[in-house]
Structure formats: C-alpha cells, structure tokens
Design a protein around this motif. Structure first.
Motif, PDB file in Angstrom:
ATOM      1  N   GLY A   1      28.061  50.370   7.954  1.00 62.01           N
ATOM      2  CA  GLY A   1      29.187  49.774   8.491  1.00 62.01           C
ATOM      3  C   GLY A   1      30.113  51.078   8.763  1.00 62.01           C
ATOM      4  O   GLY A   1      30.596  51.318   9.857  1.00 62.01           O
ATOM      5  N   PHE A   2      30.148  51.635   7.490  1.00 58.70           N
ATOM      6  CA  PHE A   2      31.210  52.747   7.500  1.00 58.70           C
ATOM      7  C   PHE A   2      30.726  53.930   8.544  1.00 58.70           C
ATOM      8  O   PHE A   2      31.543  54.489   9.224  1.00 58.70           O
ATOM      9  N   ILE A   3      29.483  54.284   8.404  1.00 58.05           N
ATOM     10  CA  ILE A   3      28.884  55.485   9.234  1.00 58.05           C
ATOM     11  C   ILE A   3      29.088  55.070  10.753  1.00 58.05           C
ATOM     12  O   ILE A   3      29.066  55.972  11.706  1.00 58.05           O
ATOM     13  N   GLY A   4      28.648  53.658  11.098  1.00 58.35           N
ATOM     14  CA  GLY A   4      28.658  53.457  12.378  1.00 58.35           C
ATOM     15  C   GLY A   4      30.122  53.400  12.936  1.00 58.35           C
ATOM     16  O   GLY A   4      30.320  54.045  14.253  1.00 58.35           O
ATOM     17  N   MET A   5      31.068  53.054  12.201  1.00 63.66           N
ATOM     18  CA  MET A   5      32.489  53.355  12.642  1.00 63.66           C
ATOM     19  C   MET A   5      32.945  54.643  12.703  1.00 63.66           C
ATOM     20  O   MET A   5      33.671  54.764  13.733  1.00 63.66           O
TER      21      MET A   5
ATOM     22  N   PHE B   1      37.628  57.948   4.814  1.00 65.98           N
ATOM     23  CA  PHE B   1      36.269  58.720   4.505  1.00 65.98           C
ATOM     24  C   PHE B   1      35.915  59.660   5.542  1.00 65.98           C
ATOM     25  O   PHE B   1      35.862  60.993   5.442  1.00 65.98           O
ATOM     26  N   ALA B   2      35.814  59.243   6.966  1.00 64.52           N
ATOM     27  CA  ALA B   2      35.829  59.863   8.115  1.00 64.52           C
ATOM     28  C   ALA B   2      34.726  60.978   8.064  1.00 64.52           C
ATOM     29  O   ALA B   2      34.788  61.962   8.822  1.00 64.52           O
ATOM     30  N   ASN B   3      33.716  60.719   7.373  1.00 64.26           N
ATOM     31  CA  ASN B   3      32.669  61.519   7.117  1.00 64.26           C
ATOM     32  C   ASN B   3      31.579  61.162   6.699  1.00 64.26           C
ATOM     33  O   ASN B   3      31.177  60.458   5.584  1.00 64.26           O
ATOM     34  N   PRO B   4      30.284  60.635   7.691  1.00 64.59           N
ATOM     35  CA  PRO B   4      29.091  60.102   7.232  1.00 64.59           C
ATOM     36  C   PRO B   4      28.446  60.836   5.708  1.00 64.59           C
ATOM     37  O   PRO B   4      28.003  60.188   4.828  1.00 64.59           O
TER      38      PRO B   4
ATOM     39  N   VAL C   1      29.936  64.421  11.831  1.00 66.11           N
ATOM     40  CA  VAL C   1      30.560  63.979  13.048  1.00 66.11           C
ATOM     41  C   VAL C   1      31.054  65.042  13.797  1.00 66.11           C
ATOM     42  O   VAL C   1      31.125  65.174  14.855  1.00 66.11           O
ATOM     43  N   VAL C   2      31.871  65.875  13.006  1.00 69.59           N
ATOM     44  CA  VAL C   2      32.095  67.078  13.577  1.00 69.59           C
ATOM     45  C   VAL C   2      31.294  67.929  14.273  1.00 69.59           C
ATOM     46  O   VAL C   2      31.320  68.397  15.374  1.00 69.59           O
ATOM     47  N   THR C   3      30.162  68.237  13.424  1.00 74.92           N
ATOM     48  CA  THR C   3      28.909  68.923  14.048  1.00 74.92           C
ATOM     49  C   THR C   3      28.284  68.310  15.277  1.00 74.92           C
ATOM     50  O   THR C   3      27.791  69.127  16.281  1.00 74.92           O
ATOM     51  N   LEU C   4      28.166  67.172  15.241  1.00 78.36           N
ATOM     52  CA  LEU C   4      27.546  66.379  16.567  1.00 78.36           C
ATOM     53  C   LEU C   4      28.811  66.511  17.837  1.00 78.36           C
ATOM     54  O   LEU C   4      28.119  66.523  18.806  1.00 78.36           O
ATOM     55  N   ALA C   5      29.790  66.322  17.546  1.00 81.95           N
ATOM     56  CA  ALA C   5      31.033  66.458  18.394  1.00 81.95           C
ATOM     57  C   ALA C   5      31.065  68.061  19.004  1.00 81.95           C
ATOM     58  O   ALA C   5      31.191  68.077  20.218  1.00 81.95           O
TER      59      ALA C   5
ATOM     60  N   GLY D   1      41.294  60.298  15.064  1.00 85.22           N
ATOM     61  CA  GLY D   1      42.294  61.212  14.768  1.00 85.22           C
ATOM     62  C   GLY D   1      41.851  62.595  14.007  1.00 85.22           C
ATOM     63  O   GLY D   1      42.379  63.701  14.718  1.00 85.22           O
ATOM     64  N   LEU D   2      40.652  62.837  13.214  1.00 89.59           N
ATOM     65  CA  LEU D   2      40.384  63.928  12.954  1.00 89.59           C
ATOM     66  C   LEU D   2      39.706  64.613  13.943  1.00 89.59           C
ATOM     67  O   LEU D   2      40.057  66.103  14.108  1.00 89.59           O
ATOM     68  N   ILE D   3      38.892  64.129  14.960  1.00 88.43           N
ATOM     69  CA  ILE D   3      38.264  64.712  15.912  1.00 88.43           C
ATOM     70  C   ILE D   3      39.158  65.282  16.971  1.00 88.43           C
ATOM     71  O   ILE D   3      39.124  66.349  17.351  1.00 88.43           O
ATOM     72  N   LEU D   4      40.053  64.614  17.194  1.00 90.20           N
ATOM     73  CA  LEU D   4      41.280  64.899  18.080  1.00 90.20           C
ATOM     74  C   LEU D   4      41.869  65.912  17.586  1.00 90.20           C
ATOM     75  O   LEU D   4      42.541  67.061  18.357  1.00 90.20           O
ATOM     76  N   LEU D   5      42.210  66.017  16.384  1.00 85.50           N
ATOM     77  CA  LEU D   5      43.094  67.106  15.712  1.00 85.50           C
ATOM     78  C   LEU D   5      42.173  68.650  15.881  1.00 85.50           C
ATOM     79  O   LEU D   5      42.664  69.634  16.476  1.00 85.50           O
TER      80      LEU D   5
END
Length: 256
Positions: free
Chosen positions: A228-232, A203-206, A96-100, A166-170
């Motif tokens: 479900g987790f990865i989608g969220m 988890f916040a991490n696929p 998610v961080v990489t794609l962002a 929250g992680l991405i915002l930070l």
C-alpha cells in the motif's frame, strides 16, 4: 614591463584550471561508483532513521519527543548525505526519484538511462535493508525482526501520496530553476517538515519503506502495509511530475 607570451609560458607560477559554475552538472562518474554511492547513502539514511528511532524510545516515553528526535536526526543526516554523495550519483537514495529522473530524461535530456535506473534501484533497496540491519545491530536488537507496526489505514496512505508528490515537486522544481545547489538544505528541510504535517510521517521512498520492515522498532512498518505504501508513493511521484510540468512549464516562445 609587460611579459612576453614566451616568458609567460615559461613562468613557474601555475595557473588555476577553470572550475565549473556552482550548480553545474558534475562530470559523470563510473556506474559502479554511482551505484556504490546510492547503496551507501541509502544504507546510511535508513541507519539514521531506524537508529535514531530506537535511541529516542530508549531515552523517553513521550511519543512527541520521540518523533522530534527522529525527525531532527533525519534532517541532519539526510542533508549531510546529499551534500557528500550528490556530486557522485545525484544522491537519489529513492527509487521514485530515480524513476522520475529517467522519465523526464528519456528523450535524450539530462537524467539516468533505463540501464542506470536498473542498477540504481536494486542498490537503493539493498542499501536500505543493510541500513536497518546495521541500526538493529548497533542497539542490540535482533538483526532481522519483521515490524509489527501496521500502517495500512487510508489516511496514512493519503499522507504518502502528499509527501511523495511534494518531494518530487521540490527536487525537479529546483532542477528546472537551476537551484539544485540548495538541495541538501531544501530536501532535508522538506522531509523534516513532512514528518510533522503528514499523517504517515513521510516515508516517501519505496527503498526506505522496504528497509524499515526489517526492524520491529519505532520507525518500522509491518510487511502487510508495504504494498500500500509503495503504491501510494508511486502515485505521488506521478502527481509530483504532473505538478512540475504545470508549475514549471517552459516559457512560451516570444515569436509565437
């Protein structure tokens, strides 16, 4: 007596080379080195999460103490890994961080290219799986045993949206305010707090989520809960970027 330029040039005393300012973007490393850093860092992170979970359950039956031990180990381990590998790859350890980062830099700004993202993400997933297998091996567990820990409840999915946003915002807030030098402490502290204030234990991490399906232990997640987790998490990433744009929008031009 003032030395002449010629004498200064012949002086045996070496002069210090200019150093980059704290927080400045380091020179880019070869892509192979960056991919290796992402693989190793994600593997180590999952080994910390899964291994400390196994250790905690062997030492106590109190679930609260187990979670405390698991979260503290993750805070310290993640902080060290970001400090060590951040100058190499940026220490994403998270698709998610990489794609962002790719999304925010896709128009020529700083960030990974789509080609680099296509290398980072598989490296992160492979590292996460390797880290879970390594943790199982260290504690005498079956090397691969699918988790039976179901995490498909709706409130847990909401927790993943909140944790990832929250992680991405930070992370991107720190980047927008030139404070990325604080990332090792800030990101690790946020994840440690999110263990406790989110229902999903953040988890916040696929990639980490995929790795944790390979261990039927305290930190595991059943494969049926994976999508479900990865989608969220992806939805949380989008919301996080929207919040970054809202809160840290560029200052208006005074001339306008």
């Amino acid at each position: 007596m003032t030395a002449t330029p010629e004498a200064a040039a012949e002086s045996p005393i070496p002069t210090a080379e200019p150093q980059p300012a704290p927080g400045a973007t380091p020179p880019r490393k070869p892509l192979a080195a960056r991919a290796a850093a992402e693989l190793i860092g994600t593997a180590a992170l999952v080994a910390v999460v899964v291994g400390s979970g196994i250790q905690a359950t062997e030492l106590t039956k109190d679930v609260g103490v187990q979670l405390l031990a698991n979260s503290l180990a993750t805070v310290f381990g993640l902080g060290v890994l970001i400090l060590l590998l951040g100058p190499v790859s940026g220490a994403h350890f998270n698709p998610v961080v990489t794609l962002a980062e790719w999304w925010t830099g896709r128009r020529g700004g700083a960030g990974v290219t789509i080609r680099e993202a296509a290398v980072y993400v598989p490296a992160q997933i492979a590292g996460a799986i390797a880290g879970a297998v390594l943790a199982d091996a260290m504690f005498g567990e079956p090397l691969v045993e699918w988790s039976t820990h179901d995490r498909s409840a709706g409130h847990l999915l909401l927790g993943e949206v909140v944790a990832t946003a929250g992680l991405i915002l930070l992370i991107f807030g720190l980047a927008r305010t030139d404070q990325l030098r604080f990332a090792p402490v800030a990101v690790a502290s946020y994840i440690g707090a999110a263990y406790w204030f989110t229902s999903s234990t953040s988890f916040a991490n696929p990639a980490v989520t995929i790795g944790r399906t390979f261990s039927d232990t305290f930190a595991g997640i059943a494969p049926c809960s994976l999508l479900g987790f990865i989608g969220m998490q992806l939805i949380g990433g989008v919301i996080g970027l929207a919040l970054v744009a809202l809160v840290f929008s560029p200052k208006p031009d005074p001339a306008e």
